[in-house]
Design a protein around this motif. Sequence first.
Motif, short mmCIF file in Angstrom:
data_model
loop_
_atom_site.label_atom_id
_atom_site.label_comp_id
_atom_site.label_asym_id
_atom_site.label_seq_id
_atom_site.Cartn_x
_atom_site.Cartn_y
_atom_site.Cartn_z
N UNK A 58 -14.46 10.81 -2.22
CA UNK A 58 -13.63 11.61 -3.10
C UNK A 58 -12.34 12.07 -2.46
N UNK A 59 -12.28 12.04 -1.13
CA UNK A 59 -11.08 12.46 -0.42
C UNK A 59 -10.14 11.30 -0.13
N UNK A 60 -10.58 10.07 -0.38
CA UNK A 60 -9.72 8.91 -0.16
C UNK A 60 -8.72 8.79 -1.30
N UNK A 90 0.86 -1.18 0.00
CA UNK A 90 0.00 0.00 0.00
C UNK A 90 0.91 1.23 0.00
N UNK A 91 1.36 1.59 -1.20
CA UNK A 91 2.39 2.63 -1.33
C UNK A 91 1.88 4.02 -0.99
N UNK A 92 0.60 4.26 -1.19
CA UNK A 92 0.02 5.59 -0.92
C UNK A 92 -1.36 5.38 -0.32
N UNK A 93 -1.58 5.95 0.87
CA UNK A 93 -2.86 5.77 1.57
C UNK A 93 -3.20 7.04 2.32
N UNK A 94 -4.22 7.74 1.85
CA UNK A 94 -4.68 8.97 2.50
C UNK A 94 -6.18 8.86 2.74
N UNK A 95 -6.60 9.05 3.97
CA UNK A 95 -8.01 8.98 4.33
C UNK A 95 -8.56 10.37 4.58
N UNK A 153 -12.61 3.20 10.09
CA UNK A 153 -12.10 2.04 10.82
C UNK A 153 -11.12 1.33 9.89
N UNK A 154 -9.84 1.53 10.12
CA UNK A 154 -8.82 1.02 9.20
C UNK A 154 -7.96 -0.05 9.85
N UNK A 155 -7.57 -1.03 9.03
CA UNK A 155 -6.65 -2.05 9.50
C UNK A 155 -5.27 -1.93 8.90
N UNK A 156 -5.04 -0.84 8.16
CA UNK A 156 -3.75 -0.68 7.47
C UNK A 156 -3.26 0.75 7.59
#
Length: 660
Positions: A412-414, A358-363, A373-376
């Motif tokens: 849209x912000x994810x 998961x090289x890029x992850x923005x919530x 609720x995230x597991x990563x």
Amino acid sequence: MFNKILIANRGEIACRIMRTCRRLGIATVAIYSEADANARHVRLADAAYCVGPAASRDSYLRIDRIIEACKQSGAQAVHPGYGFLSENEAFAQACAENGIAFIGPPVGAIRAMGSKSAAKALMQTAKVPLVPGYHGDNQDAAFLQQQADAIGYPVLIKASAGGGGKGMRIVEKPEDFAASLASCQREASASFGDARVLIEKYLVRPRHIEIQVFGDTHGNIVSLYERDCSAQRRHQKVVEEAPAPGMTAERRAEMGRAACEAARAVGYVGAGTVEFIVEPAGAAMNFYFMEMNTRLQVEHPVTEMITGLDLVEWQLRVANGEKLPLTQAQIPLRGHSIEVRLYAEEPEKGFLPSIGRLAHFRAPQASEQVRIDSGVDEGDEVSPHYDPMLAKLIVWDETRERAIERMLRALGEFEIAGVGNNIAFLARLIGHAEFRAGRVDTGLIARDSAALLPGPAPVPATAYAAASLWCARQEAAAARARTPPSDPHSPWSEADGWRLNGALTRRLEFRGGETATTLSLRYGDDGLQIDGAPAAAHGENQYLVGAERFTASVARLGEQLHVFSAGAHHVIERIDRLAHAGEEADVHGGLVAPMPGKIVALAATVGSEVEKGAALVVMEAMKMEHTLLAPARGRVVAYLCAVGDQVKDGVELVDFELAS
């Protein structure tokens, strides 16, 4: 209250349980497989114990190792989360025998509801309406086909001990029954260690509505209202909401009473969910008992959002012997909540799981109205060994219409890159006219797949412009980084395209999908221009081209630029002809594995002529079976794999010859 608990699970549910424990001052112990050594739930726990190798059966399903971890850590109780051992009576019994509190229902309730067949027999005795079907013990294939023929097609084959859409098949005609039954039994055995199935009449265009119930050891049982889980793909829930669209107060009370009676029939304690299948009939809704899940559900956050309650806290208090905090009349119901499940998968490829880093992850920013609720975390690996859910996004607002708009904004912000994901699909589903109108049934996704899975959209000009400006800014930053500290004013530290007697013009080439695009960047005294229009980058993600100002986020993964803008995700490849001069194209063919997995069946005979769409190979990956189909009419020349083989993504499986 407990001082320390062990969480016998992983991923987002383990992280979510830890959040409540931290608020209550309870220490947490995680368990993990070798594949999960660096997982988020391990990092968040106060202590963690390895319980075995990657395969679930050798780690997360090892009761003996989990009990040993409890003893070593001094945990007083176990929270099983959902999935794995959460509804396993042997696990609950082992906890009791070792003096460890099980944060779940009594063993008897798990046993009564653990078999779908036994549960339906119990509900029939309690006069809860059931869908017509066979729920008995006779598992002979010929007998089961006779039952299906008598019920009338279409029928639904379901794993008796199953859930989550695993071990479930719709059979449209008699000649398909035998193959579907065999596949169902294999998947049920692999996922639950129990190949038994039941047969039910398949209702056309039903809704899936469930009631959250809670019981304590003092005889109190309440309903925390309903959730609509009708938006499903391949029998797995995708979107859940509460309350259910179109639900009247009278029908809510009726279904709530039925659910509480079902719970009382088994002496239920703790959090449970009574699931009903609902078929509209004029102004009323006929409902039928489907199953009871003796655990916390994936979709419990929508219930928490409309009631303002923490169901994990309730679980802990009930397991500690306390009474339910509220009576039925005291439980509030306010506003509307929607939850979506974010998966590492590729909807355009039949929702195949996607693995990788998961090289890029923005919530989106969390708030009282937006919950993640995230597991990563960014940088984590998505493993082929477990369910590919990354996170759950939950929103709340005063009305369903406003909750839909809030969900669309949050989606849209994810930003996710590095693995495939279903964000764009979810946005199309939430924005679908039928969903907006509340006309949702379990067949909506399959019925309108053309609109929900329209194929890749063309990359807009703004995305190419953002990619160009981002590249220019990165090159300038790299030049400044190369400047020797002894010569901070060196002209070689600037990459602004300055020329003594003119302007520099560069051509940047990109490819978005099948389309190649070239942009002209001109560096002059009057600033930067893209294709003749003034352009500039402001701050981290603000861009200006001509008169248009827009926001975009750009992440680079190898030679790909991932541009997130206006709620869309565009993948653009930078073409550097100098860097690839002399390289030959990598051309290959064949029927290959779409993901890592295990070969469970070879569906055709070597040398046989098959039609387009014929089944060739059945793979098992992430606890689900996936059938690889013939891409066209042709001949199976040879199989390059065998049943039982573990294969990697991209490995050729079949030597297939197209018909001339």
